[in-house]
Scaffold this active site. Structure first.
Site, mmCIF file in Angstrom:
data_model
loop_
_atom_site.group_PDB
_atom_site.id
_atom_site.type_symbol
_atom_site.label_atom_id
_atom_site.label_comp_id
_atom_site.label_asym_id
_atom_site.label_seq_id
_atom_site.Cartn_x
_atom_site.Cartn_y
_atom_site.Cartn_z
ATOM 1 C CB ALA A 64 -0.875 -0.013 1.247
ATOM 2 N N GLY A 103 0.752 -5.106 0.973
ATOM 3 C CA GLY A 103 -0.377 -5.152 0.059
ATOM 4 C C GLY A 103 0.019 -5.752 -1.286
ATOM 5 C CD GLU A 106 -2.307 -7.662 2.724
ATOM 6 O OE1 GLU A 106 -1.928 -6.491 2.516
ATOM 7 O OE2 GLU A 106 -3.111 -7.962 3.619
ATOM 8 C CD GLU A 126 1.493 -5.625 5.423
ATOM 9 O OE1 GLU A 126 2.301 -6.536 5.700
ATOM 10 O OE2 GLU A 126 0.813 -5.616 4.377
HETATM 11 C C1 3H9 Z 1 0.677 -2.249 3.458
HETATM 12 O O1 3H9 Z 1 0.891 -2.724 2.393
HETATM 13 C C2 3H9 Z 1 -0.617 -2.387 4.190
HETATM 14 C C3 3H9 Z 1 -1.505 -3.387 3.516
HETATM 15 O O2 3H9 Z 1 -1.669 -4.505 4.347
HETATM 16 C C4 3H9 Z 1 -2.824 -2.809 3.115
HETATM 17 C C5 3H9 Z 1 -3.704 -2.338 4.238
HETATM 18 C C6 3H9 Z 1 -5.070 -1.864 3.820
HETATM 19 N N1 3H9 Z 1 4.601 3.472 -0.031
HETATM 20 O O3 3H9 Z 1 13.342 1.901 0.172
HETATM 21 P P1 3H9 Z 1 13.726 2.618 -1.068
HETATM 22 C C7 3H9 Z 1 9.338 4.894 -1.501
HETATM 23 S S1 3H9 Z 1 1.838 -1.326 4.219
HETATM 24 C C8 3H9 Z 1 5.066 4.670 -0.371
HETATM 25 O O4 3H9 Z 1 14.718 3.728 -0.975
HETATM 26 P P2 3H9 Z 1 14.888 0.194 -2.086
HETATM 27 C C9 3H9 Z 1 10.444 5.272 -0.542
HETATM 28 O O5 3H9 Z 1 9.996 6.168 0.448
HETATM 29 C C10 3H9 Z 1 3.214 -1.356 3.116
HETATM 30 N N2 3H9 Z 1 6.356 4.908 -0.722
HETATM 31 O O6 3H9 Z 1 14.181 1.608 -2.216
HETATM 32 C C11 3H9 Z 1 11.467 5.876 -1.467
HETATM 33 O O7 3H9 Z 1 11.047 7.191 -1.777
HETATM 34 P P3 3H9 Z 1 12.117 8.339 -2.079
HETATM 35 C C12 3H9 Z 1 3.949 -2.631 3.171
HETATM 36 C C13 3H9 Z 1 7.197 3.883 -0.712
HETATM 37 O O8 3H9 Z 1 15.090 -0.283 -3.457
HETATM 38 C C14 3H9 Z 1 11.318 5.048 -2.741
HETATM 39 O O9 3H9 Z 1 10.016 4.440 -2.656
HETATM 40 N N3 3H9 Z 1 5.135 -2.530 2.364
HETATM 41 C C15 3H9 Z 1 6.785 2.597 -0.350
HETATM 42 O O10 3H9 Z 1 16.034 0.265 -1.146
HETATM 43 C C16 3H9 Z 1 12.350 3.965 -2.869
HETATM 44 O O11 3H9 Z 1 12.364 3.167 -1.698
HETATM 45 C C17 3H9 Z 1 6.312 -2.189 2.896
HETATM 46 O O12 3H9 Z 1 6.464 -2.000 4.089
HETATM 47 C C18 3H9 Z 1 5.429 2.405 -0.008
HETATM 48 N N4 3H9 Z 1 4.927 1.195 0.327
HETATM 49 O O13 3H9 Z 1 13.810 -0.735 -1.386
HETATM 50 C C19 3H9 Z 1 7.465 -2.098 1.933
HETATM 51 N N5 3H9 Z 1 7.847 1.752 -0.410
HETATM 52 O O14 3H9 Z 1 12.928 7.848 -3.248
HETATM 53 C C20 3H9 Z 1 8.177 -0.808 2.106
HETATM 54 C C21 3H9 Z 1 8.879 2.505 -0.828
HETATM 55 O O15 3H9 Z 1 11.280 9.526 -2.343
HETATM 56 N N6 3H9 Z 1 9.225 -0.612 1.144
HETATM 57 N N7 3H9 Z 1 8.511 3.789 -1.002
HETATM 58 O O16 3H9 Z 1 12.934 8.442 -0.811
HETATM 59 C C22 3H9 Z 1 10.429 -1.235 1.204
HETATM 60 O O17 3H9 Z 1 10.678 -2.083 2.037
HETATM 61 C C23 3H9 Z 1 11.477 -0.818 0.217
HETATM 62 O O18 3H9 Z 1 11.144 0.460 -0.234
HETATM 63 C C24 3H9 Z 1 11.646 -1.727 -1.018
HETATM 64 C C25 3H9 Z 1 12.619 -1.061 -2.029
HETATM 65 C C26 3H9 Z 1 12.235 -3.063 -0.550
HETATM 66 C C27 3H9 Z 1 10.342 -1.967 -1.735
#
Ligand code: 3H9
Length: 686
Positions: A64, A103, A106, A126
């Site tokens: 999400a 998400g 999911e 999450e």
């Molecule tokens: C969820 O899904 C809840 C559900 O159950 C639904 C409920 C209803 N959203 O980390 P990076 C941005 S909760 C918005 O540097 P990497 C990040 O801020 C979500 N933005 O890259 C950054 O922005 P900027 C569950 C996001 O290659 C840019 O993307 N998911 C999100 O080192 C690059 O990110 C997670 O917890 C997001 N979800 O790593 C996963 N994700 O360039 C969270 C990233 O402006 N994400 N951004 O600074 C991660 O773990 C890592 O970002 C990922 C990539 C492994 C994907």
């Protein structure tokens, strides 16, 4: 075609929905609209018999859109879109590369089948945002892997590599690396050829039934067994209850979803989740330096040198080795060198014994060390990190010598934790090449790296040091040059206040308990006893409790007890000797006993001054932003992440309350803190 989606029909009636919404295909409004449009289109298209869902860019859906939490919902919602996908009646194959998280995974579970390239990872992280998977993850994952595996996967939150995920049942097939699209289409065709039904995960109840007779005991036991690691966090508890509900409500899937929703709604507005979501962005923000942009080049670092093979130097060396960077490790004597290399080997072998690395990997890492006597061995390395004794004259001597030995273009880094970096840099003729890289002990474990920018450090060197931090698995936080930099400086306040407060009535155990209950792993006195009273000094010149305890040869856990007494199993009990020393010093200093304080007041006494020092660090420009201070405290001192760190926490307490509390303690609040409090502003919110 939509703004971020393309919809094509391939031979054999395979509809391909490809989404490309950089950077990580988060399921924000644009992505949801594209999915909604694509799946509706293919549902209505009779030529489409099966569907492949794939992403462009670096990853499958990363979850999400975290920045949308707490904001008014925009239609279509995630669950609306998921319903359309799940109920389309045509088999859907999720084609996964990069990371299918939250998400995103999911969504993969909504699809009937999941195929991934070997380098992909899947997971439900999450919990790290103080949430639970709120789009069916707690109901569908147990149906796929079984409730017991689901408990570990969802409360742990770590991404799982594709091969392991295949074994667990989280995915159904592996694709060839680089051929995901072709392989997923072929997989979809084979489903049609074999006439495989589009079974929905929601209808798979066998794995739930297998543990029905152990429910709810299984879940209560799980919570009890993990009480220590779940302490302070709200999300793990709700996750466990949501998974429990998957069994209790089966086969009525929708009822389970209702329970998941309720438990999700409890978490979303909680301070703990707000803090953890804030922290997610804070960690990423820390990498950005306002005056150093993309135009600034970095310096290639292919080899490193570390001076000092003691605890710090050894830990720093391991960081480089783990990242595959060869290290010339320098000591002054053969004995010290052998001891240092021996400790590194033992550390790796212990990891291997726990099954977290192979013996071959141990040997590969050890082979990257070149042990050497004397600084002369460092002439050709790209970056040198000095980790010698923390005394300015010694460091200046080392840097003076390095200036003559190191090649031109080598980065000269100091691991000083308190000293003046400029005074060290000025011992060389090339201060622009000198930078601070302040690791936290144990350096191979703690994730913080403070990169200290001296008055003359070049932008290229700062940028390179920040990026090297990332490469070796740290989170780099930039600090200006000032006594104790960020984390040590602010946290020194906590120790100082504890030393004072213990003279006024509360006992070491009262104080430690309050700080433990706040969420730290231990209180300040437990910490001193662990590290050793002879090791931790606060630069006191006058008589202190610690000094008197050392005179009695009470050095902490290692010798005769310290603030506590210890039995042979290191179990602590209150110490009458320490109590007497405390009373003596209080009498000597004429400190009046004001009696007991509540835990809340103890926390305020010890931690408001940390917030205040953070405000000063900000005011002086030592930290670029308040969130950097929080990242430093959380990663350097294990400040509980669910409070958001000192600055976020100060905001949740209310800055005026912090100002009033400081004044009541006779502490002058920083100008910035007073100003912000007066204007009703905050450090971290909005
Ligand atoms: C969820 O899904 C809840 C559900 O159950 C639904 C409920 C209803 N959203 O980390 P990076 C941005 S909760 C918005 O540097 P990497 C990040 O801020 C979500 N933005 O890259 C950054 O922005 P900027 C569950 C996001 O290659 C840019 O993307 N998911 C999100 O080192 C690059 O990110 C997670 O917890 C997001 N979800 O790593 C996963 N994700 O360039 C969270 C990233 O402006 N994400 N951004 O600074 C991660 O773990 C890592 O970002 C990922 C990539 C492994 C994907």
């Amino acid at each position: 075609m939509s703004e971020v989606g393309t919809f094509t029909v391939e031979e054999g009636g395979i509809g391909v929905i490809a989404i490309d919404n950089p950077p990580v295909n988060a399921l924000g409004i644009k992505t949801r609209r594209a999915l909604d449009e694509g799946f509706r289109k293919f549902a209505a298209d009779d030529s489409v018999k099966a569907i492949v869902l794939i992403c462009g860019g670096r990853t499958f859906f990363a979850g999400a859109d975290i920045s949308e939490f707490g904001k008014p919902p925009q239609e279509p919602g995630l669950v609306d879109v998921f319903n359309i996908i799940e109920n389309g009646g045509k088999p859907v194959v999720a084609a996964i590369h990069g990371t299918a998280l939250g998400g995103g995974y999911e969504l993969a579970l909504i699809c009937n089948y999941r195929i991934a390239v070997p380098s992909a990872m899947v997971g439900l992280p999450e919990v790290k945002l103080g949430l639970l998977p709120g789009a069916g993850g707690t109901q569908r994952l147990p149906r796929v892997v079984g409730p017991e595996a689901a408990l570990d996967i969802i409360t742990g939150g770590d991404p799982i590599p594709a091969k392991k995920a295949l074994g667990l049942g989280m995915i159904d097939a592996l694709a060839e690396e680089g051929k995901l699209r072709e392989d997923a289409i072929a997989f979809a065709r084979s489903l049609l050829a074999e006439g495989k039904p589009a079974v929905r995960v929601r209808d798979r109840n066998e794995k739930l039934e297998a543990v029905r007779d152990r429910t709810p005991a299984l879940f209560d036991e799980y919570l009890a067994k993990n009480a220590r690691s779940f302490r302070g966090f709200k999300a793990p508890h709700n996750i466990v209850r949501a998974i429990q509900a998957s069994i209790e409500t089966a086969p009525d899937f929708d009822k389970g979803m209702e329970r998941e929703r309720e438990l999700f709604r409890e978490l979303e507005p909680s301070i703990e989740s707000q803090a953890q979501r804030y922290y997610f962005f804070a960690e990423r923000e820390a990498a950005k330096i306002p005056d150093i942009g993309k135009d600034v080049a970095t310096i290639p670092v292919k080899t490193a040198g570390v001076i000092g093979a003691g605890t710090m130097g050894g830990g720093i060396t391991m960081n480089f080795l783990n990242a595959g960077i060869p290290v010339t490790l320098v000591e002054m004597t053969q004995e010290a060198l052998d001891r240092g290399v021996g400790v590194i080997r033992r550390n790796y072998e212990n990891t291997a014994k726990k099954g977290r690395m192979t013996q071959e990997q141990v040997e590969q890492r050890m082979a990257l060390i070149t042990p050497a006597i004397g600084l002369e061995a460092l002439g050709q390395v790209d970056m040198i990190v000095e980790a010698v004794f923390e005394e300015i004259a010694i460091k200046q001597d080392v840097f003076g010598k390095l200036d003559k030995i190191a090649k031109q273009g080598a980065i000269l880094a100091s691991n000083t934790s308190y000293l003046d970096l400029d005074a060290i840099a000025n011992a060389t003729s090339r201060p622009e090449w000198v930078v601070g890289t302040h690791f936290f002990s144990p350096a191979n474990v703690m994730r913080l790296l403070e990169v200290v920018r001296g008055a003359k450090t070049s932008k290229e060197v700062v940028k390179t040091a920040m990026e090297i931090g990332k490469k070796i698995g740290k989170v780099s936080v930039l600090s200006g040059n000032g006594f104790g930099f960020i984390a040590n400086r602010i946290m020194t306040q906590r120790g100082k206040q504890a030393d004072q407060l213990v003279l006024e009535g509360p006992t070491p155990q009262d104080i430690d308990q309050a700080i433990y209950n706040y969420g730290f792993a231990m209180g300040p006195f437990q910490m001193i006893d662990l590290v050793g009273l002879d090791v931790i000094g606060r630069g006191e010149t006058e008589r202190t409790i610690r000094g008197d305890l050392v005179k009695l040869d009470r050095l902490g856990q290692k010798k005769n007890g310290g603030f506590y007494d210890y039995d042979e199993n290191r179990k602590a009990t209150p110490s009458p000797v320490a109590a007497k020393v405390i009373a003596d010093i209080a009498a000597f200093k004429g400190v009046e006993n004001k009696g007991k304080l509540s835990a809340e007041d103890i926390v305020a006494r010890l931690l408001y001054p940390v917030v205040n020092e953070g405000a000063k660090v900000l005011e002086e420009g030592i930290a670029s932003r308040a969130s950097d201070i929080d990242v430093a405290a959380i990663l350097g001192y294990n400040w509980p992440v669910y409070t958001g760190g000192p600055m976020f926490w100060g905001d949740t307490v209310g800055l005026q309350k912090v100002v009033d509390g400081l004044k009541a303690q006779g502490i002058e609040p920083s100008k910035l803190l007073v100003e912000k409090a007066a204007k009703g502003e905050s450090f971290t919110r909005g």
